[in-house]
Design an enzyme around this catalytic site. Structure first.
Site, PDB file in Angstrom:
ATOM      1  N   GLU A 192      -2.854   0.990  -5.886  1.00 41.61           N
ATOM      2  CA  GLU A 192      -1.880   0.203  -5.145  1.00 41.61           C
ATOM      3  C   GLU A 192      -0.753  -0.195  -6.086  1.00 41.61           C
ATOM      4  OE1 GLU A 192      -3.318  -3.158  -2.943  1.00 41.61           O
ATOM      5  OE2 GLU A 192      -5.003  -2.051  -2.066  1.00 41.61           O
TER       6      GLU A 192
ATOM      7  N   LYS B  45       0.822  -1.206   0.000  1.00 38.74           N
ATOM      8  CA  LYS B  45       0.000   0.000   0.000  1.00 38.74           C
ATOM      9  C   LYS B  45       0.865   1.268   0.000  1.00 38.74           C
ATOM     10  CE  LYS B  45      -3.906  -2.391   0.710  1.00 38.74           C
ATOM     11  NZ  LYS B  45      -3.372  -3.761   0.808  1.00 38.74           N
TER      12      LYS B  45
ATOM     13  N   ASN C  61       1.777  -3.430  -6.248  1.00 36.51           N
ATOM     14  CA  ASN C  61       2.010  -4.755  -5.677  1.00 36.51           C
ATOM     15  C   ASN C  61       3.365  -5.294  -6.125  1.00 36.51           C
ATOM     16  OD1 ASN C  61      -0.883  -5.570  -4.572  1.00 36.51           O
ATOM     17  ND2 ASN C  61      -1.158  -4.479  -6.498  1.00 36.51           N
TER      18      ASN C  61
ATOM     19  N   ARG D  15     -10.690  -6.495 -12.998  1.00 40.76           N
ATOM     20  CA  ARG D  15     -11.411  -7.305 -12.004  1.00 40.76           C
ATOM     21  C   ARG D  15     -12.665  -6.527 -11.612  1.00 40.76           C
ATOM     22  NH1 ARG D  15      -6.123  -7.471  -8.517  1.00 40.76           N
ATOM     23  NH2 ARG D  15      -6.272  -5.338  -9.295  1.00 40.76           N
TER      24      ARG D  15
ATOM     25  N   ARG E 270      -5.469  -4.853 -13.148  1.00 39.08           N
ATOM     26  CA  ARG E 270      -4.114  -5.253 -12.790  1.00 39.08           C
ATOM     27  C   ARG E 270      -3.228  -5.106 -14.034  1.00 39.08           C
ATOM     28  NH1 ARG E 270      -1.752  -8.419  -9.083  1.00 39.08           N
ATOM     29  NH2 ARG E 270      -2.783  -6.929  -7.688  1.00 39.08           N
TER      30      ARG E 270
ATOM     31  N   LYS F 138      -8.972   0.905   4.142  1.00 35.95           N
ATOM     32  CA  LYS F 138      -8.369  -0.422   4.069  1.00 35.95           C
ATOM     33  C   LYS F 138      -7.148  -0.519   4.976  1.00 35.95           C
ATOM     34  CE  LYS F 138      -6.631   0.976  -0.500  1.00 35.95           C
ATOM     35  NZ  LYS F 138      -6.600   0.609  -1.926  1.00 35.95           N
TER      36      LYS F 138
ATOM     37  N   ASP G 156      -2.313  -1.602  -9.594  1.00 33.59           N
ATOM     38  CA  ASP G 156      -3.775  -1.641  -9.557  1.00 33.59           C
ATOM     39  C   ASP G 156      -4.283  -0.283 -10.010  1.00 33.59           C
ATOM     40  OD1 ASP G 156      -3.678  -4.203  -8.664  1.00 33.59           O
ATOM     41  OD2 ASP G 156      -4.233  -3.749  -6.588  1.00 33.59           O
TER      42      ASP G 156
ATOM     43  N   ARG H 190     -15.691  -4.405  -4.011  1.00 33.43           N
ATOM     44  CA  ARG H 190     -14.354  -4.916  -4.279  1.00 33.43           C
ATOM     45  C   ARG H 190     -14.324  -5.709  -5.584  1.00 33.43           C
ATOM     46  NH1 ARG H 190     -13.666  -8.345   1.043  1.00 33.43           N
ATOM     47  NH2 ARG H 190     -15.725  -8.977   0.277  1.00 33.43           N
TER      48      ARG H 190
END
Length: 319
Positions: free
Chosen positions: A286, A130, A288, A230, A215, A165, A278, A238
């Site tokens: 985000e 994050k 990752n 997604r 993604r 979050k 993301d 979500r």
């Protein structure tokens, strides 16, 4: 020209828990084996060091069988020095907790001894999932990182519709949306910040989530030309696949390419061979770096072989 066979160690979660139809680490290993590389596997708990010797892992030789139900065979556990492998792939899943942090220190010591680790341990430590976003705030939605309940309330009053979050979550775990009515904001803050003991990330809600939380994979600093959108299902906020989101592969947009060009080379230069951005709408939400996924979903839907691209980059990095 085909690369020479290499000895590769993959640090991952227990093989018995893999869902091979969609697991990106499995896709990497399958491609490595197809190219003739010698595979071994261990978990982060198998890493150890004792003074006078190198960092070792209780590792097992790995062979993929090609059978869906009985898909792997492993050899006997033996203590092997990480420096004796040509590459070590760190693919243990989040959370980025204390044990993950300790594992990066063991892996960094292995680097000092001559091991080649991907992604680099120091870079993993310095880019927690994050908080890596803070450096690239110009590409992010309005964001707050704090323990303060009062600061979160003020942010909500300003933004009106927010997402909260935990910093150590994965797969959509612990994500809440609070709209303009502020319903349940107090109890959500208490749940996430544990009365001021834990830091929380808060972002403005992006309605573009209806089109998917994309993604975008960066390999060697360059974007894979397809992302996986997604898309939330059944009233969910979500889009994470683990939370029931529907994965739809699609070509990168012009904005996706621009974000990848702006961020990818910087992260690759720090030893992050594989990164997952993301992206919701025009914003990165985000970054990752621990074990980015979506290889197989993109490949199955588009025909673009993401695992082959990754192993190409790995072989090139090894020289």
């Amino acid at each position: 020209m085909r690369a020479q066979p290499r000895r590769l160690l993959c640090v991952a979660d227990a093989l018995a828990g893999f869902k091979i139809a969609k697991d990106s680490t499995f896709a990497m290993l399958r491609e490595c084996q197809r190219r003739g590389h010698e595979l071994a596997v261990c978990t982060a708990a198998d890493l150890h060091w004792q003074s006078g010797g190198p960092v070792q892992a209780w590792a097992q030789a790995l062979e993929l069988t090609g059978h869906p139900s009985d898909w792997y065979r492993v050899g006997a556990r033996s203590a092997l020095a990480l420096r004796d492998f040509d590459a070590v792939l760190m693919r243990a899943d989040p959370p980025f907790d204390s044990e993950y942090f300790y594992a990066t220190h063991l892996l960094q010591q292995a680097e000092r001894e001559g091991a080649r680790v991907f992604n680099r341990p120091q870079a993993l430590r310095e880019h927690p999932e994050k908080l890596a976003l803070l450096e690239f705030a110009q590409y992010a939605p309005p964001t707050l990182v704090t323990r303060s309940a009062a600061a979160i309330r003020a942010f909500h009053a300003e933004q009106r519709d927010i997402i909260l979050k935990p910093l150590d979550g994965m797969g959509g775990m612990g994500i809440f949306r609070v709209g303009p009515d502020g319903l349940n904001l107090g109890v959500i803050i208490e749940t996430l910040n544990r009365h001021g003991q834990c830091t929380v990330m808060v972002q403005r809600f992006l309605p573009e989530i209806a089109q998917g939380d994309k993604r975008v994979l960066l390999i060697g600093g360059e974007a894979v030309p397809f992302c996986l959108a997604r898309i939330p299902q059944g009233g969910e906020v979500r889009g994470n696949l683990a939370a029931g989101g529907k994965g739809v592969a699609q070509p990168l947009s012009e904005r996706d390419w621009a974000l990848a060009r702006a961020i990818g080379p910087q992260l690759a230069a720090r030893g992050l061979l594989l990164v997952g951005l993301d992206v919701i709408g025009d914003c990165v939400t985000e970054i990752n770096v621990t074990s980015p996924t979506c290889f197989q979903e993109i490949t199955d839907q588009t025909g673009f072989d993401v695992a082959a691209r990754f192993v190409d980059a790995l072989e090139q990095a090894l020289g």
